[in-house]
Write an enzyme that holds these catalytic residues in place. Structure first.
Site, PDB file in Angstrom:
ATOM      1  N   CYS A   8       0.841  -1.189   0.000  1.00  0.00           N
ATOM      2  CA  CYS A   8       0.000   0.000   0.000  1.00  0.00           C
ATOM      3  C   CYS A   8       0.878   1.243   0.000  1.00  0.00           C
ATOM      4  O   CYS A   8       2.017   1.208   0.427  1.00  0.00           O
ATOM      5  CB  CYS A   8      -0.864   0.040   1.246  1.00  0.00           C
ATOM      6  SG  CYS A   8      -1.880  -1.412   1.428  1.00  0.00           S
ATOM      7  N   ARG A  38       4.835   0.623  -6.494  1.00  0.00           N
ATOM      8  CA  ARG A  38       4.702  -0.310  -5.374  1.00  0.00           C
ATOM      9  C   ARG A  38       3.619  -1.347  -5.639  1.00  0.00           C
ATOM     10  O   ARG A  38       3.531  -2.340  -4.922  1.00  0.00           O
ATOM     11  CB  ARG A  38       4.337   0.463  -4.096  1.00  0.00           C
ATOM     12  CG  ARG A  38       5.447   1.363  -3.592  1.00  0.00           C
ATOM     13  CD  ARG A  38       4.910   2.355  -2.577  1.00  0.00           C
ATOM     14  NE  ARG A  38       4.541   1.766  -1.314  1.00  0.00           N
ATOM     15  CZ  ARG A  38       5.324   1.690  -0.255  1.00  0.00           C
ATOM     16  NH1 ARG A  38       6.549   2.142  -0.319  1.00  0.00           N
ATOM     17  NH2 ARG A  38       4.903   1.160   0.870  1.00  0.00           N
ATOM     18  N   TRP A  70      -2.895  -2.380  -1.757  1.00  0.00           N
ATOM     19  CA  TRP A  70      -2.503  -3.712  -2.235  1.00  0.00           C
ATOM     20  C   TRP A  70      -3.124  -4.648  -1.205  1.00  0.00           C
ATOM     21  O   TRP A  70      -2.703  -4.687  -0.054  1.00  0.00           O
ATOM     22  CB  TRP A  70      -0.975  -3.805  -2.282  1.00  0.00           C
ATOM     23  CG  TRP A  70      -0.419  -5.192  -2.348  1.00  0.00           C
ATOM     24  CD1 TRP A  70      -0.065  -5.978  -1.298  1.00  0.00           C
ATOM     25  CD2 TRP A  70      -0.146  -5.960  -3.516  1.00  0.00           C
ATOM     26  NE1 TRP A  70       0.419  -7.180  -1.752  1.00  0.00           N
ATOM     27  CE2 TRP A  70       0.382  -7.208  -3.095  1.00  0.00           C
ATOM     28  CE3 TRP A  70      -0.295  -5.728  -4.893  1.00  0.00           C
ATOM     29  CZ2 TRP A  70       0.755  -8.209  -3.984  1.00  0.00           C
ATOM     30  CZ3 TRP A  70       0.086  -6.718  -5.776  1.00  0.00           C
ATOM     31  CH2 TRP A  70       0.604  -7.939  -5.328  1.00  0.00           C
ATOM     32  N   ASN A  79      -1.125   1.347   5.983  1.00  0.00           N
ATOM     33  CA  ASN A  79      -0.274   0.413   5.260  1.00  0.00           C
ATOM     34  C   ASN A  79       0.290  -0.552   6.293  1.00  0.00           C
ATOM     35  O   ASN A  79       0.867  -0.112   7.282  1.00  0.00           O
ATOM     36  CB  ASN A  79       0.858   1.208   4.574  1.00  0.00           C
ATOM     37  CG  ASN A  79       1.953   0.315   4.040  1.00  0.00           C
ATOM     38  OD1 ASN A  79       1.752  -0.876   3.836  1.00  0.00           O
ATOM     39  ND2 ASN A  79       3.121   0.888   3.812  1.00  0.00           N
ATOM     40  N   GLY A  80       0.079  -1.847   6.096  1.00  0.00           N
ATOM     41  CA  GLY A  80       0.608  -2.816   7.053  1.00  0.00           C
ATOM     42  C   GLY A  80      -0.383  -3.932   7.315  1.00  0.00           C
ATOM     43  O   GLY A  80      -1.369  -4.077   6.583  1.00  0.00           O
ATOM     44  N   GLU A  96      17.369 -23.267  -8.346  1.00  0.00           N
ATOM     45  CA  GLU A  96      17.003 -21.855  -8.344  1.00  0.00           C
ATOM     46  C   GLU A  96      18.220 -20.974  -8.643  1.00  0.00           C
ATOM     47  O   GLU A  96      18.122 -19.998  -9.386  1.00  0.00           O
ATOM     48  CB  GLU A  96      16.363 -21.506  -6.992  1.00  0.00           C
ATOM     49  CG  GLU A  96      15.907 -20.070  -6.823  1.00  0.00           C
ATOM     50  CD  GLU A  96      14.888 -19.591  -7.851  1.00  0.00           C
ATOM     51  OE1 GLU A  96      14.352 -20.405  -8.629  1.00  0.00           O
ATOM     52  OE2 GLU A  96      14.656 -18.375  -7.904  1.00  0.00           O
ATOM     53  N   LYS A 155      18.190 -18.455 -11.827  1.00  0.00           N
ATOM     54  CA  LYS A 155      18.402 -17.011 -11.695  1.00  0.00           C
ATOM     55  C   LYS A 155      19.481 -16.544 -12.657  1.00  0.00           C
ATOM     56  O   LYS A 155      19.345 -15.543 -13.338  1.00  0.00           O
ATOM     57  CB  LYS A 155      18.804 -16.623 -10.265  1.00  0.00           C
ATOM     58  CG  LYS A 155      17.721 -16.634  -9.229  1.00  0.00           C
ATOM     59  CD  LYS A 155      16.753 -15.476  -9.273  1.00  0.00           C
ATOM     60  CE  LYS A 155      15.579 -15.749 -10.122  1.00  0.00           C
ATOM     61  NZ  LYS A 155      14.516 -16.583  -9.759  1.00  0.00           N
ATOM     62  N   GLU A 184      18.297 -16.695 -16.294  1.00  0.00           N
ATOM     63  CA  GLU A 184      17.257 -15.715 -16.593  1.00  0.00           C
ATOM     64  C   GLU A 184      17.802 -14.321 -16.865  1.00  0.00           C
ATOM     65  O   GLU A 184      17.374 -13.645 -17.790  1.00  0.00           O
ATOM     66  CB  GLU A 184      16.295 -15.577 -15.387  1.00  0.00           C
ATOM     67  CG  GLU A 184      15.233 -16.629 -15.284  1.00  0.00           C
ATOM     68  CD  GLU A 184      14.322 -16.374 -14.096  1.00  0.00           C
ATOM     69  OE1 GLU A 184      13.101 -16.396 -14.279  1.00  0.00           O
ATOM     70  OE2 GLU A 184      14.830 -16.158 -12.965  1.00  0.00           O
ATOM     71  N   HIS A 203      26.423 -38.987 -12.896  1.00  0.00           N
ATOM     72  CA  HIS A 203      25.656 -39.515 -14.023  1.00  0.00           C
ATOM     73  C   HIS A 203      25.601 -38.531 -15.190  1.00  0.00           C
ATOM     74  O   HIS A 203      24.693 -38.595 -15.998  1.00  0.00           O
ATOM     75  CB  HIS A 203      24.246 -39.883 -13.556  1.00  0.00           C
ATOM     76  CG  HIS A 203      24.251 -40.881 -12.441  1.00  0.00           C
ATOM     77  ND1 HIS A 203      24.653 -42.184 -12.619  1.00  0.00           N
ATOM     78  CD2 HIS A 203      23.960 -40.750 -11.127  1.00  0.00           C
ATOM     79  CE1 HIS A 203      24.577 -42.831 -11.459  1.00  0.00           C
ATOM     80  NE2 HIS A 203      24.164 -41.972 -10.537  1.00  0.00           N
ATOM     81  N   LYS A 234       6.840 -11.432 -16.578  1.00  0.00           N
ATOM     82  CA  LYS A 234       6.632 -11.637 -15.142  1.00  0.00           C
ATOM     83  C   LYS A 234       5.489 -12.616 -14.910  1.00  0.00           C
ATOM     84  O   LYS A 234       5.551 -13.464 -14.039  1.00  0.00           O
ATOM     85  CB  LYS A 234       6.336 -10.286 -14.484  1.00  0.00           C
ATOM     86  CG  LYS A 234       6.133 -10.338 -12.979  1.00  0.00           C
ATOM     87  CD  LYS A 234       7.450 -10.382 -12.260  1.00  0.00           C
ATOM     88  CE  LYS A 234       7.317 -10.676 -10.779  1.00  0.00           C
ATOM     89  NZ  LYS A 234       8.458 -11.434 -10.267  1.00  0.00           N
TER      90      LYS A 234
HETATM   91  C1  G6P Z   1       7.407 -16.489 -15.024  1.00  0.00           C
HETATM   92  C2  G6P Z   1       8.253 -15.589 -14.164  1.00  0.00           C
HETATM   93  C3  G6P Z   1       8.954 -16.395 -13.071  1.00  0.00           C
HETATM   94  C4  G6P Z   1       7.939 -17.183 -12.273  1.00  0.00           C
HETATM   95  C5  G6P Z   1       7.035 -18.035 -13.161  1.00  0.00           C
HETATM   96  C6  G6P Z   1       5.848 -18.585 -12.377  1.00  0.00           C
HETATM   97  O1  G6P Z   1       8.218 -17.344 -15.762  1.00  0.00           O
HETATM   98  O2  G6P Z   1       9.216 -14.928 -14.955  1.00  0.00           O
HETATM   99  O3  G6P Z   1       9.680 -15.532 -12.210  1.00  0.00           O
HETATM  100  O4  G6P Z   1       8.594 -17.997 -11.348  1.00  0.00           O
HETATM  101  O5  G6P Z   1       6.483 -17.253 -14.219  1.00  0.00           O
HETATM  102  O6  G6P Z   1       5.041 -17.507 -11.989  1.00  0.00           O
HETATM  103  P1  G6P Z   1       4.034 -17.522 -10.781  1.00  0.00           P
HETATM  104  O7  G6P Z   1       3.417 -16.142 -10.788  1.00  0.00           O
HETATM  105  O8  G6P Z   1       3.020 -18.587 -11.065  1.00  0.00           O
HETATM  106  O9  G6P Z   1       4.793 -17.797  -9.538  1.00  0.00           O
END
Ligand code: G6P
Length: 610
Positions: A2, A27, A74, A98-99, A483, A487, A490, A506, A605
């Site tokens: 928020c 935000r 939010w 906000n909170g 992960e 990262k 990506e 393997h 995203k």
């Molecule tokens: C996209 C984003 C990733 C995310 C994935 C799943 O590929 O770039 O960062 O992990 O979607 O998204 P979700 O909103 O379902 O977690």
């Protein structure tokens, strides 16, 4: 998250408030509203959706006053709707907040018993009623706010108007940010610096427990007891773009460093530290359902999928329930065997990913119970699920997910603990131990970020030209290895592989030579010895070995080329700290390469298309 804005001075308040809210748009928000003092009382305008909807309303029904408060919401308590949008009103009082108020259930009960009619599903409306009740009891506005905040548990930044005092705004904060802007014959407040930059660069950052009374020609600060206090005045010379990122170069870096806070918010109101348990109310399932589950099926995509691998391991170990993890895109459409007795946990930051949505819908149709673990309130997956357990990481702007990943881990661990306890699999003592360890996480994550940032930046500079990078981990470190590799791929476009350390022989071992940096995750856990052998195997093949190990691990120091130390925690909690240097590594490699960190090529995203 928020956003709050407040203005008191000689100019029409509404345009300044809307402009401030626009500067807080980054935000993230789902609804917006204003409250302004007018001669006949406090007038409110609220609208769901973008600020232009609120502006349309203001065009039709303008607000005239020169003192007011504004808010972008939010959603955390209650879905996005006009009635849940701020400001909230009780008699002559209007409040924006906000909170998250943790004791909202008890307060709601108390206020209802006291005859208050509660219109919305929010915790904020309760704050308005509490202030009003104190004013009715004879307190002035400042006194009423002081009495009210003494009753609040949790995080808040609030701004309050009282029709009886049209010359002032009273604000207060605990854990949520609030900054006061000092003008000439006018004063401001906001959740964040960018909202105020066009109006003033002289600011006071309020601290936890601070209360301020803003009038046009003065700002007075008080502590929670109502004693006058002083806070330094700061001159802010950030550009608006820098201010949005709180001085960080990219949103991703800001979000990496926001993780201790995101975890604290996600744990808030869920850990019962008195009895050493997880509270029932927020999980979304009841005890009967918990006992009837025969299997847990996790569904997710991308980074969220990695969180579910840890979720699966925790469910097996802590709850004693068979569990599987499925990529939602592989699950859907293949007619998988799923149905009654299955708890399907759909994990998604956005709550809109099409594969996860469709897969969960198919499972629900076949009789499974669907629990959504999502970050965006009232998103599509939240709406279709039987129950929702929200992460409270706040909006994530960088395309590569960071703070939402660790917030998902927090929810999945809490879910496993809760299931284990309700089903009698987890002893009260173990449960208490895990709850206490969870409560220490924000501090430990903070230490990890501070302790590794510079080392990782140096390492990234040295290794940025590597063509391939390997990440190895076992058990709970396996999803973290995946992960770490994701990262890096990506955002820096470097080829990386995340592998279960035991699978190294393997295949991936053939890739290793002196040109390949190999991250080996060896935190102190039940897999330590075997993971350490993998580290030695990589070293023996001339790899440049980077160990992510528990601080004080002499053997790791001895055997690795670079050592990234994480604080000691319970073995079940290591993913929260080991992932942090890997996120930082991906960030710094990308930054050195000059790629578009926040919006990497070809990625979105939220993936809502097939
Ligand atoms: C996209 C984003 C990733 C995310 C994935 C799943 O590929 O770039 O960062 O992990 O979607 O998204 P979700 O909103 O379902 O977690």
């Amino acid at each position: 998250m928020c956003g709050i804005v407040g203005y008191v001075g000689p100019r029409p308040a509404a345009p300044i408030l809307v402009d401030g809210l626009r500067r807080l748009e980054y935000r993230g928000y789902d609804s917006a509203g204003l409250a302004v003092h007018s001669p006949s009382g406090i007038e409110i305008r609220r609208a769901v959706g973008k600020l232009r909807n609120l502006e349309g309303l203001l065009f039709e029904r303008p607000l005239e006053g020169t003192v007011g408060i504004g808010h972008t919401r939010w959603a955390t308590h209650g879905r996005p709707s006009e009635v849940n949008a701020h400001p909230h009103v009780s008699g002559d009082i209007a409040v924006v907040h906000n909170g998250i108020i943790e004791n909202h259930v008890a307060l709601r009960r108390e206020l209802k018993a006291d005859g208050f009619e509660i219109q919305s599903e929010t915790d904020t409306e309760l704050v308005a009623h509490l202030v009003q009740r104190e004013v009715r009891r004879g307190k002035d506005l400042l006194g009423a706010v002081l009495e009210t905040i003494a009753r609040l548990q949790g995080a808040y930044a609030i701004a309050v108007l009282d029709h009886a005092r049209p010359d002032r705004i009273v604000v207060a904060r605990a854990s949520s940010p609030l900054v006061v802007g000092l003008g000439e014959g006018e004063n401001f407040c906001a959740s964040d610096v960018p909202a105020l930059l066009p109006y003033t660069r002289e600011m006071i950052f309020l601290e936890d427990g601070d209360v301020a009374v803003l009038e046009a020609d003065r700002v007075q600060l008080f502590d929670v007891r109502g004693e006058t206090i002083e806070r330094p005045r700061r001159h802010i010379d950030w550009s608006p773009a820098m201010a949005e990122k709180a001085g960080y170069k990219h949103f991703m870096l800001k979000e990496i460093f926001e993780q201790p806070r995101a975890i604290e918010d996600t744990l808030r109101g869920r850990l019962d530290r008195t009895s050493g348990d997880i509270f029932d109310q927020e999980i979304g399932l009841d005890e009967e359902r918990a006992k009837a589950i025969r299997r847990v099926v996790f569904l997710a995509c991308g980074t969220s999928h990695h969180a579910t691998i840890a979720g699966r391991y925790w469910t097996e170990e802590l709850a004693g329930i068979p569990a599987v993890t499925e990529l939602a895109s592989e699950f859907r459409g293949r007619n998988p065997i799923v149905g009654e007795g299955d708890l399907v946990v759909a994990v998604s930051q956005s709550g809109e990913t099409i594969d996860t949505l469709v897969a969960a819908r198919e499972a629900k149709k076949k009789g499974a119970t669907v629990l959504a673990v999502v970050n965006v309130i009232d998103s599509a997956i939240a709406r279709m699920a039987d129950a929702v357990f929200y992460t409270h990481a706040g909006p994530e702007i960088g395309v590569a997910s960071t703070k939402c990943f660790t917030a998902q881990l927090a929810n999945l661990l809490m879910l496993s603990i809760w299931l284990g306890r309700r089903r009698g699999h987890l002893s009260a003592e173990r449960c208490r131990e895990l709850v206490e360890a969870l409560a220490s996480l924000p501090q430990q994550m903070q230490e990890t970020l501070q302790g590794t940032r510079q080392l990782v930046a140096n390492l990234a500079k040295r290794t940025k030209d590597a063509r391939d990078v390997l990440f190895l981990g076992r058990g709970l470190s396996f999803p973290i290895a995946l992960e770490g590799a994701l990262k890096l791929k990506e955002i820096s476009y470097v080829h990386a592989e995340g592998y279960a350390a035991g699978e190294m022989k393997h295949g991936p071992i053939a890739l290793i030579d002196e040109h390949v940096p190999v991250f080996v995750l060896v935190p102190e856990d039940d897999q330590y010895e075997r993971s350490f052998s993998n580290l030695q195997e990589a070293k023996a093949r001339d790899a440049r070995v980077i160990a992510v190990a528990t601080s004080g691990d002499e053997a790791a120091l001895d055997q690795s080329d670079d050592l990234l130390e994480v604080p000691r925690t319970l073995p079940q909690l290591t993913p929260f700290v080991t992932v942090l240097p890997l996120q930082l590594f991906a960030y710094y490699v990308a930054d050195f390469k000059g790629t578009d960190v926040d919006q990497p090529r070809n990625l979105a995203k939220t993936v809502t298309v097939e």
